[in-house]
Design a protein around this motif. Structure first.
Motif, PDB file in Angstrom:
ATOM      1  N   THR A 269      -0.529  12.366  -1.034  1.00  0.00           N
ATOM      2  CA  THR A 269       0.222  11.159  -0.654  1.00  0.00           C
ATOM      3  C   THR A 269       1.408  11.462   0.259  1.00  0.00           C
ATOM      4  OG1 THR A 269       1.676  11.235  -2.602  1.00  0.00           O
ATOM      5  CG2 THR A 269      -0.424  10.079  -2.854  1.00  0.00           C
TER       6      THR A 269
ATOM      7  N   ALA B 202       4.540   3.599  -2.708  1.00  0.00           N
ATOM      8  CA  ALA B 202       3.332   2.797  -2.912  1.00  0.00           C
ATOM      9  C   ALA B 202       2.530   3.250  -4.119  1.00  0.00           C
ATOM     10  CB  ALA B 202       2.455   2.847  -1.658  1.00  0.00           C
ATOM     11  N   HIS B 203       2.769   4.506  -4.580  1.00  0.00           N
ATOM     12  CA  HIS B 203       1.885   5.066  -5.603  1.00  0.00           C
ATOM     13  C   HIS B 203       2.629   5.705  -6.775  1.00  0.00           C
ATOM     14  CE1 HIS B 203      -1.269   4.082  -2.835  1.00  0.00           C
ATOM     15  NE2 HIS B 203      -0.649   4.767  -1.888  1.00  0.00           N
TER      16      HIS B 203
ATOM     17  N   ARG C  35       1.189   2.237   1.969  1.00  0.00           N
ATOM     18  CA  ARG C  35       0.014   2.528   1.148  1.00  0.00           C
ATOM     19  C   ARG C  35      -0.791   3.644   1.801  1.00  0.00           C
ATOM     20  NH1 ARG C  35      -3.540  -0.211  -2.430  1.00  0.00           N
ATOM     21  NH2 ARG C  35      -2.268  -2.090  -2.382  1.00  0.00           N
TER      22      ARG C  35
ATOM     23  N   ALA D  20      -6.278   3.679  -1.317  1.00  0.00           N
ATOM     24  CA  ALA D  20      -6.743   2.310  -1.539  1.00  0.00           C
ATOM     25  C   ALA D  20      -8.210   2.292  -1.913  1.00  0.00           C
ATOM     26  CB  ALA D  20      -6.518   1.469  -0.280  1.00  0.00           C
TER      27      ALA D  20
ATOM     28  N   VAL E 276       1.695  -3.778  -0.740  1.00  0.00           N
ATOM     29  CA  VAL E 276       2.123  -3.386  -2.079  1.00  0.00           C
ATOM     30  C   VAL E 276       3.197  -4.365  -2.531  1.00  0.00           C
ATOM     31  CG1 VAL E 276       3.195  -1.589  -3.477  1.00  0.00           C
ATOM     32  CG2 VAL E 276       1.617  -0.963  -1.634  1.00  0.00           C
TER      33      VAL E 276
ATOM     34  N   TYR F 286       0.345   1.319  -6.875  1.00  0.00           N
ATOM     35  CA  TYR F 286      -1.076   1.533  -7.136  1.00  0.00           C
ATOM     36  C   TYR F 286      -1.291   2.992  -7.535  1.00  0.00           C
ATOM     37  CZ  TYR F 286      -6.100   1.889  -6.708  1.00  0.00           C
ATOM     38  OH  TYR F 286      -7.431   2.105  -6.975  1.00  0.00           O
TER      39      TYR F 286
END
Length: 843
Positions: free
Chosen positions: A252, A341-342, A359, A362, A371, A376
């Motif tokens: 990420t 985002a994560h 993001r 996905a 987001v 997520y």
């Protein structure tokens, strides 16, 4: 008329008989196979509670059963006797912690003996006695010599009420596990045990513990927290400095929008020297956060340092650097990159400080989905990540790690959540750490011939802090190496050290050393360990580590201390209260002050209604505690033991009820009546084989139930067996069945069994009688029940030999009185015989 069972007389009589015979003393030299049964030893608070009764009754059933099965059983009892409650009592009551503790031990010992537990009291120990903690000091020095103990200055969890350091595991939701006070951060010189050296061994060992609950193994695995990831370096823009980051999600990195440092990070503290605002922020973090606080529920706060770092995958990208309250110095490197985002923490932080949210993972078709308020964290493929796009998460991780290693800015590493165990505590009532501090020689171990280092008795608790620091003479000694004036270590050991090896001392307790390895090896590991699931991390993890440490330095052969573990449920009770008004806590009442009225309840004092609350764990604060002494006096020890084993599977909570204990008392009376009747009634008949089969099937099933620790199922089968015996005709067969019943009942209701055994003229103690063994031939279903239907409706049934001739079965069915009446003189048009199942007559 049969007399009621005199439980008070029986308890006194048979407990004295067991003591006189030394029935439950374990013999190290016995040739019989060994069985070590142990319940987690209690803290001597002064009173046992129903949770204790349930815990020790379960262990007692196993110990008594194993003994009857021919094992040499070690079933000891002792006291986890150091700790803050004794010091609190000293301050509140003006008594010495030792006096308070030893008085409580005497009271609780008396209560436990009243319940008739088959403990080997000759091995009783208390961790507050020098003959125990002196040997613990010797073990500490052995581990120190082996390099498994060290001292360093570190940030610690400080309880401002108990005024002591807490291990990470002892901080619950940011508060001290005993005091409930908000824990602070301080830097102190502390002693540590190298539990992290054993992280992989502790994880691997979980795979060998097939007889442990899966949930406990999972909890330990998660706590050790092995994770694999990337350690890489962030270069600070415009400065000749950098810092390392560890991440389990290198895939990420293209979603990074900031970097963050822990308040205690060296760069943070260096910047704070010239940045007053940052210094204030760090002070705020230290006052309000700890290493194990539940940071997920806290507001995410940061301080923008004005620094920025170069993105490792694209030197044209820079990220701002914050000091953040949710970054922990004692996990990873004390620095992170934030991918909002994560990761929910990162997302909360980014929203607060208006940072980008990109993001980069996905599910199919959601690459450009915005987001919102929730990060997520599910599966998917990489998006918006340039050359990583389209890869799954694992492939992305591998690709980034490979590039980092090839380009020299990062490397693959394994990281652990587990930290080394800080064992220093700034309190009096604990094991003195056997170290002497000399200005010339440094930290010097106390020579073995000067152990134990005994706590001074003449201490006061009128000043805050550790009384050992305030003592005028105790800490002042000569250095063992150079003879110069020196100071004793005034910290004491975490009490979890006391409980990390007590099971070894139970197995072997020579006066001149902690244990004899050869003797201990006969008993260890503990075959069956029983206690609450609340100890799944703290006690059990530390005990596993301590055993492995002793194994590593060659002091003991076993690596895992507990072969079998069972975690019992709690004993619960409904609550009774009255509202006190808005904003005021309700007033709670004890069960003995209440009269139940159907679905409601009233207070005895004024006959006015009270609110009946939900069934919860018995708690002094909620006053829903049932006093074991009162219940034992009212119903007898055996009825109490019987109740806590019945009704509920042992791993689940057991709801206390008056109906339940009264039912247990009635069962005790039923068994007693059987014995009295058999002792006085004339023999009028004999067993037709049906009762014998029932008895042997019960023996097989109850034995299996106890082996599986399914005590409630064993209890249910004993109810069935008693009913079967009650229906049988008096005679030798019935008496033999009662004698077997008493041997089956003895582990659960031992006083009743002994009294009935003697009443039936049996010699010796039922505690010494062998466990009954089922005859395999009688477990075969050679008798079947045949149902008789007339036009499809059940009218009667009878038993016959399995595989009986169809003609004989039909003849028996037609001859039965109920069927003759049902047919009314008519002959059936058709007779259908289903072998071993039914006869259907069609008229």
């Amino acid at each position: 008329m049969a007399q009621k069972f005199d439980y008070q007389g029986a308890e006194t009589r048979w407990q004295a008989a067991w003591a006189a015979a030394d029935s439950f003393r374990a013999d190290d030299a016995s040739p019989r196979p060994k069985a070590y049964v142990l319940e987690m030893f209690p803290y001597p608070s002064g009173r046992i509670h129903m949770g204790h009764v349930r815990n020790y009754t379960m262990g007692d059933v196993i110990a008594r059963t194993r003994r009857a099965q021919g094992f040499e059983v070690l079933h000891p009892m002792g006291w986890d006797a150091f700790g803050m409650p004794a010091e609190n009592a000293a301050m509140e009551r003006g008594v010495h912690p030792g006096d308070w503790t030893r008085a409580n031990i005497a009271a609780m010992r008396s209560q436990l003996k009243r319940l008739g537990f088959a403990f080997d009291w000759s091995r009783e120990l208390a961790t507050c006695e020098p003959d125990y903690y002196g040997q613990e000091q010797a073990l500490f020095l052995d581990l120190l010599a082996a390099g498994l103990v060290y001292r360093k200055e570190s940030a610690v969890n400080w309880d401002p009420v108990d005024m002591t350091v807490l291990a990470n595991e002892q901080v619950i939701d940011g508060r001290g596990w005993r005091s409930g006070a908000v824990v602070e951060r301080r830097r102190l010189s502390q002693w540590f045990l190298r539990i992290t050296d054993f992280a992989d061994d502790l994880i691997a060992g979980l795979e060998t513990l097939a007889d442990w609950p899966e949930k406990v193994r999972l909890m330990q695995d998660n706590w050790i927290g092995r994770s694999q990831g990337l350690r890489f370096t962030f270069a600070v823009v415009g400065a000749d400095t950098s810092f390392d980051v560890f991440t389990t999600r290198p895939d990420t990195l293209f979603g990074a929008s900031f970097a963050a440092l822990a308040p205690d990070h060296p760069i943070s503290t260096a910047l704070a020297e010239t940045t007053p605002g940052l210094a204030d922020f760090i002070a705020e973090c230290r006052a309000g956060g700890t290493a194990t606080a539940d940071i997920e529920g806290q507001e995410k706060k940061g301080y923008d340092t004005g620094l920025s770092v170069v993105h490792p995958l694209d030197p044209t990208i820079t990220l701002p650097v914050f000091v953040a309250n949710f970054v922990l110095m004692d996990y990873g490197t004390g620095a992170i990159f934030g991918c909002p985002a994560h990761d929910q923490r990162d997302l909360d932080f980014a929203r607060k400080y208006a940072l980008p949210v990109t993001r980069v993972v996905a599910p199919e078709g959601e690459a450009d989905l915005a987001v919102a308020d929730e990060a997520y964290t599910g599966p998917g493929r990489l998006v918006h990540s340039r050359w990583l796009d389209g890869m799954d998460i694992d492939a992305g991780k591998a690709a980034v790690i490979a590039r980092a290693q090839a380009e020299g800015w990062g490397t693959a590493v394994t990281q652990y959540r587990l930290r080394d165990w800080g064992v220093s505590r700034q309190r009096y009532w604990g094991t003195p750490i056997p170290i002497i501090h000399c200005d010339g020689c440094g930290a010097v171990p106390v020579p073995n011939d000067q152990l134990p280092v005994v706590l001074p008795e003449d201490v006061g608790f009128d000043r805050p802090g550790n009384p050992l620091d305030h003592h005028p003479t105790w800490k002042h000694v000569a250095c063992p190496q150079c003879g110069a004036p020196a100071r004793r270590e005034t910290d004491t050991l975490d009490t979890f050290v006391n409980s990390s090896w007590y099971f070894i001392r139970f197995a072997s307790a020579p006066a001149d050393r902690p244990f004899d390895p050869a003797v201990a090896a006969q008993w260890l590991p503990v075959g069956q360990y029983i206690g609450g699931v609340e100890h799944a991390i703290l006690h059990l993890l530390y005990a596993r580590f301590w055993t492995r440490a002793l194994n590593r330095i060659g002091m003991i052969d076993v690596a895992e201390p507990f072969a079998g573990l069972f975690t019992q449920g709690m004993v619960t009770h409904e609550t009774y209260s009255r509202a006190q008004g808005e904003g005021v806590a309700p007033l709670f009442f004890a069960p003995e002050d209440i009269v139940r009225t159907g679905t409601g309840a009233t207070l005895k004092a004024d006959d006015a209604p009270v609110d009946v609350g939900r069934v919860i764990k018995m708690s002094k604060s909620k006053k829903n505690v049932v006093d074991p002494d009162h219940i034992i006096a009212t119903y007898g020890a055996d009825a109490v033991r019987w109740f806590v084993l019945s009704d509920s599977p042992p791993e689940r909570d057991l709801a206390w009820s008056e109906a339940g204990i009264e039912g247990a008392w009635r069962f005790v009376q039923r068994v007693w009546r059987l014995a009295e009747d058999a002792a006085t009634a004339p023999a009028t008949g004999d067993d037709d084989g049906k009762l014998t089969r029932s008895v042997h099937r019960a023996v097989a099933a109850i034995t299996a139930d106890i082996d599986r620790l399914q005590f409630n199922k064993a209890v249910a089968r004993l109810y069935e067996l008693v009913s079967a015996i009650e229906k049988a005709a008096a005679g030798p067969g019935r008496t033999d069945a009662i004698l077997i019943l008493l041997r089956l009942v003895a582990p659960m209701a031992p006083h009743l069994a002994e009294e009935a055994w003697a009443t039936l003229g049996q010699s010796g103690l039922v505690a010494d009688a062998p466990w009954p063994v089922a005859d395999p031939a009688l477990l075969v279903d050679d008798v079947v029940t045949i149902a008789i239907q007339v036009n499809g409706k059940l009218k009667d049934s009878f038993e016959t030999a399995k595989g009986a001739d169809k003609a004989a079965v039909e003849a028996e069915a037609l001859a039965r009185d109920k069927i003759v009446r049902a047919l009314g003189g008519l002959a059936p048009r058709k007779v259908i015989v289903v072998p071993d199942r039914l006869v259907n007559l069609v008229v």
